[in-house]
Scaffold this motif. Structure first.
Motif, PDB file in Angstrom:
ATOM      1  N   TYR A  29     -60.666  27.468   0.807  1.00 21.05           N
ATOM      2  CA  TYR A  29     -60.018  26.234   1.281  1.00 21.05           C
ATOM      3  C   TYR A  29     -59.860  25.230   0.145  1.00 21.05           C
ATOM      4  CZ  TYR A  29     -59.329  21.831   3.777  1.00 21.05           C
ATOM      5  OH  TYR A  29     -58.836  20.625   4.208  1.00 21.05           O
ATOM      6  N   LEU A  30     -60.873  25.114  -0.717  1.00 21.29           N
ATOM      7  CA  LEU A  30     -60.767  24.214  -1.867  1.00 21.29           C
ATOM      8  C   LEU A  30     -59.671  24.684  -2.826  1.00 21.29           C
ATOM      9  CD1 LEU A  30     -64.532  23.503  -2.647  1.00 21.29           C
ATOM     10  CD2 LEU A  30     -62.858  21.904  -1.704  1.00 21.29           C
ATOM     11  N   VAL A  31     -59.569  26.001  -3.030  1.00 20.37           N
ATOM     12  CA  VAL A  31     -58.501  26.545  -3.872  1.00 20.37           C
ATOM     13  C   VAL A  31     -57.134  26.204  -3.286  1.00 20.37           C
ATOM     14  CG1 VAL A  31     -57.419  28.684  -4.702  1.00 20.37           C
ATOM     15  CG2 VAL A  31     -59.901  28.415  -4.817  1.00 20.37           C
ATOM     16  N   ALA A  32     -56.999  26.357  -1.960  1.00 20.76           N
ATOM     17  CA  ALA A  32     -55.731  26.026  -1.295  1.00 20.76           C
ATOM     18  C   ALA A  32     -55.392  24.553  -1.445  1.00 20.76           C
ATOM     19  CB  ALA A  32     -55.815  26.403   0.185  1.00 20.76           C
ATOM     20  N   THR A  33     -56.394  23.688  -1.252  1.00 22.02           N
ATOM     21  CA  THR A  33     -56.163  22.242  -1.331  1.00 22.02           C
ATOM     22  C   THR A  33     -55.803  21.818  -2.752  1.00 22.02           C
ATOM     23  OG1 THR A  33     -57.783  21.936   0.446  1.00 22.02           O
ATOM     24  CG2 THR A  33     -57.155  19.992  -0.804  1.00 22.02           C
ATOM     25  N   VAL A  34     -56.588  22.271  -3.725  1.00 17.38           N
ATOM     26  CA  VAL A  34     -56.341  21.889  -5.122  1.00 17.38           C
ATOM     27  C   VAL A  34     -55.036  22.499  -5.629  1.00 17.38           C
ATOM     28  CG1 VAL A  34     -57.204  22.083  -7.490  1.00 17.38           C
ATOM     29  CG2 VAL A  34     -58.790  21.564  -5.624  1.00 17.38           C
ATOM     30  N   GLY A  35     -54.809  23.787  -5.331  1.00 24.14           N
ATOM     31  CA  GLY A  35     -53.607  24.470  -5.798  1.00 24.14           C
ATOM     32  C   GLY A  35     -52.333  23.838  -5.267  1.00 24.14           C
ATOM     33  N   ASN A  36     -52.290  23.591  -3.966  1.00 22.40           N
ATOM     34  CA  ASN A  36     -51.100  22.969  -3.381  1.00 22.40           C
ATOM     35  C   ASN A  36     -50.962  21.515  -3.817  1.00 22.40           C
ATOM     36  OD1 ASN A  36     -49.732  24.962  -1.487  1.00 22.40           O
ATOM     37  ND2 ASN A  36     -51.844  25.127  -0.796  1.00 22.40           N
ATOM     38  N   GLY A  37     -52.103  20.842  -4.027  1.00 21.91           N
ATOM     39  CA  GLY A  37     -52.063  19.465  -4.530  1.00 21.91           C
ATOM     40  C   GLY A  37     -51.459  19.397  -5.931  1.00 21.91           C
ATOM     41  N   ILE A  38     -51.877  20.314  -6.814  1.00 22.98           N
ATOM     42  CA  ILE A  38     -51.325  20.362  -8.182  1.00 22.98           C
ATOM     43  C   ILE A  38     -49.829  20.672  -8.135  1.00 22.98           C
ATOM     44  CG2 ILE A  38     -51.331  21.675 -10.337  1.00 22.98           C
ATOM     45  CD1 ILE A  38     -54.362  21.982  -9.985  1.00 22.98           C
ATOM     46  N   LEU A  39     -49.446  21.604  -7.245  1.00 24.59           N
ATOM     47  CA  LEU A  39     -48.038  21.970  -7.112  1.00 24.59           C
ATOM     48  C   LEU A  39     -47.196  20.770  -6.692  1.00 24.59           C
ATOM     49  CD1 LEU A  39     -46.700  24.714  -7.560  1.00 24.59           C
ATOM     50  CD2 LEU A  39     -46.836  25.115  -5.098  1.00 24.59           C
ATOM     51  N   LEU A  40     -47.673  20.032  -5.685  1.00 24.04           N
ATOM     52  CA  LEU A  40     -46.958  18.840  -5.217  1.00 24.04           C
ATOM     53  C   LEU A  40     -46.882  17.774  -6.305  1.00 24.04           C
ATOM     54  CD1 LEU A  40     -48.413  18.602  -1.595  1.00 24.04           C
ATOM     55  CD2 LEU A  40     -46.028  19.032  -2.189  1.00 24.04           C
ATOM     56  N   TYR A  41     -47.974  17.607  -7.059  1.00 22.12           N
ATOM     57  CA  TYR A  41     -48.000  16.605  -8.133  1.00 22.12           C
ATOM     58  C   TYR A  41     -46.978  16.948  -9.216  1.00 22.12           C
ATOM     59  CZ  TYR A  41     -49.627  14.179 -12.315  1.00 22.12           C
ATOM     60  OH  TYR A  41     -49.680  13.420 -13.459  1.00 22.12           O
ATOM     61  N   LEU A  42     -46.962  18.218  -9.662  1.00 27.70           N
ATOM     62  CA  LEU A  42     -46.032  18.627 -10.716  1.00 27.70           C
ATOM     63  C   LEU A  42     -44.577  18.474 -10.285  1.00 27.70           C
ATOM     64  CD1 LEU A  42     -47.785  21.841 -12.104  1.00 27.70           C
ATOM     65  CD2 LEU A  42     -47.558  19.632 -13.248  1.00 27.70           C
ATOM     66  N   ILE A  43     -44.279  18.874  -9.054  1.00 32.79           N
ATOM     67  CA  ILE A  43     -42.897  18.769  -8.564  1.00 32.79           C
ATOM     68  C   ILE A  43     -42.478  17.311  -8.441  1.00 32.79           C
ATOM     69  CG2 ILE A  43     -41.393  19.245  -6.580  1.00 32.79           C
ATOM     70  CD1 ILE A  43     -43.036  21.834  -6.162  1.00 32.79           C
ATOM     71  N   ALA A  44     -43.437  16.439  -8.104  1.00 39.65           N
ATOM     72  CA  ALA A  44     -43.111  15.011  -7.948  1.00 39.65           C
ATOM     73  C   ALA A  44     -42.877  14.325  -9.287  1.00 39.65           C
ATOM     74  CB  ALA A  44     -44.230  14.310  -7.181  1.00 39.65           C
ATOM     75  N   VAL A  45     -43.669  14.644 -10.318  1.00 39.73           N
ATOM     76  CA  VAL A  45     -43.610  13.874 -11.575  1.00 39.73           C
ATOM     77  C   VAL A  45     -42.699  14.506 -12.630  1.00 39.73           C
ATOM     78  CG1 VAL A  45     -45.920  12.927 -11.194  1.00 39.73           C
ATOM     79  CG2 VAL A  45     -45.660  15.008 -12.571  1.00 39.73           C
ATOM     80  N   GLU A  46     -42.435  15.821 -12.539  1.00 43.34           N
ATOM     81  CA  GLU A  46     -41.620  16.482 -13.557  1.00 43.34           C
ATOM     82  C   GLU A  46     -40.155  16.514 -13.131  1.00 43.34           C
ATOM     83  OE1 GLU A  46     -42.436  17.420 -16.476  1.00 43.34           O
ATOM     84  OE2 GLU A  46     -44.622  17.207 -16.351  1.00 43.34           O
ATOM     85  N   ARG A  47     -39.304  15.832 -13.872  1.00 44.94           N
ATOM     86  CA  ARG A  47     -37.883  15.776 -13.529  1.00 44.94           C
ATOM     87  C   ARG A  47     -37.213  17.155 -13.612  1.00 44.94           C
ATOM     88  NH1 ARG A  47     -35.486  11.020 -12.932  1.00 44.94           N
ATOM     89  NH2 ARG A  47     -33.444  11.954 -13.402  1.00 44.94           N
ATOM     90  N   SER A  48     -37.711  18.020 -14.482  1.00 43.10           N
ATOM     91  CA  SER A  48     -37.123  19.352 -14.614  1.00 43.10           C
ATOM     92  C   SER A  48     -37.351  20.210 -13.364  1.00 43.10           C
ATOM     93  CB  SER A  48     -37.700  20.072 -15.833  1.00 43.10           C
ATOM     94  OG  SER A  48     -39.107  20.217 -15.702  1.00 43.10           O
ATOM     95  N   LEU A  49     -38.294  19.787 -12.522  1.00 46.97           N
ATOM     96  CA  LEU A  49     -38.572  20.522 -11.284  1.00 46.97           C
ATOM     97  C   LEU A  49     -37.901  19.891 -10.067  1.00 46.97           C
ATOM     98  CD1 LEU A  49     -42.373  21.351 -11.764  1.00 46.97           C
ATOM     99  CD2 LEU A  49     -40.393  22.737 -12.375  1.00 46.97           C
TER     100      LEU A  49
END
Length: 313
Positions: A35-55
């Motif tokens: 569950y921690l892997v799911a939370t952290v992994g999806n959190g990192i994914l959402l963060y990268l997509i939000a802040v990186e214009r190339s995504l």
């Protein structure tokens, strides 16, 4: 009406995994880790997509929707499950039970719709690359997102009303770690045939239609890929679809097994069924960001850049 409303005011008791009560604490360790892997992994994914214009592209917008839905799916069930594992059987009110099962089933149907939207995105990108930006405009993407969200809401909302009409005058003990539609309906002292057929047929037919459309999309994609003149171009096109195919298989294979086992698997033990149902709400949400992180070059590069920047500080 008074008797009906009063019969729905009591609490239900969630027992956990029947037959494995003495192992609940041990089961909770890998369960909590995943569950921690799911939370952290999806959190990192959402963060990268939000802040990186190339995504900021349609494919990654749908991927962010998938990550958010996976977080809803796992967070709807896992915290209560861990409480049961650590503290024993737990009570849950009727409104809380309805809320939990609504978001559980809503997330499942929405996940399926998002995978269909992602298949359409890959179809346009590979079969009509020159028209990609004109077909999948920001306005079109928002319409697709709103449409699939509303479709999922409309399919699952009747489930709540089908349960609220039922009187619960027998046992209120649920041999499970979370509330789900048919499991709660079977506790009622009334005819639940409408619940069974609606709960089984409507979501399943919706998901099957999604699977058929996804299969059609990938058949057309494969036909287009094998017509490409360059071997490198073929490998690149197949590589962009590889992560999506992995996620599709991880989502639909256990989902259909769990649903069919619940409906027809009378010879499958309750312990196995509930254990499998618990794994289903954490394993795909944990693996999805890992698969996309490994298979998708843009995300893999951004993750490496993120952690290398953290180390250098």
């Amino acid at each position: 009406m008074h008797n009906l409303s009063s019969s729905n005011t009591g609490d239900f008791t969630l027992l956990g995994i029947p037959g494995l009560e003495q192992y609940h604490v041990w089961i909770s360790i890998p369960f909590c880790f995943v569950y921690l892997v799911a939370t952290v992994g999806n959190g990192i994914l959402l963060y990268l997509i939000a802040v990186e214009r190339s995504l900021h592209a349609p494919m990654f917008f749908f991927l962010s929707m998938l990550a958010m839905t996976d977080l809803i799916l796992s967070t709807t069930c896992v915290p209560k499950t861990l409480t049961i594992f650590w503290r024993g059987p737990q009570k849950i009110g009727f409104p809380g039970c309805l809320t939990q099962l609504f978001f559980l089933h809503y997330s499942f149907v929405l996940d399926s719709a998002i995978l269909l939207a992602m298949a359409f995105d890959r179809y346009v990108a590979i079969c009509s690359p020159l028209r990609y930006t004109t077909i999948l405009t920001p306005k079109t993407i928002i319409k697709i997102a709103v449409g699939i969200s509303f479709r999922s809401f409309s399919i699952i909302l009747p489930v709540v009303f089908l349960l609220t009409r039922l009187p619960f005058c027998r046992t209120r003990i649920i041999p499970h770690t979370y509330c789900e539609h048919i499991g709660v309906a079977r506790l009622a002292c009334a005819d639940i045939s409408i619940n069974i057929w609606y709960g089984f047929c409507v979501p399943i037919m919706t998901v099957i239609s999604d699977v058929i459309l996804i299969a059609v999309s990938y058949t057309l994609i494969l036909c287009a890929v094998f017509r490409l003149p360059s071997r490198d171009a073929r490998q690149k096109a197949l590589g962009t679809c590889g992560s999506h195919v992995c996620v599709i298989l991880m989502f639909y294979t256990p989902a259909f097994f769990s649903i069919l086992a619940h409906r027809f698997g009378r010879n499958i033990s309750l312990t196995f069924h509930i254990m499998f149902a618990n794994l289903y709400v954490v394993i795909p949400p944990a693996l999805n960001p890992v698969v996309y992180g490994v298979k998708t070059k843009q995300i893999r590069d951004k993750v490496i850049l993120l952690f290398s920047a953290k180390r250098s500080e």
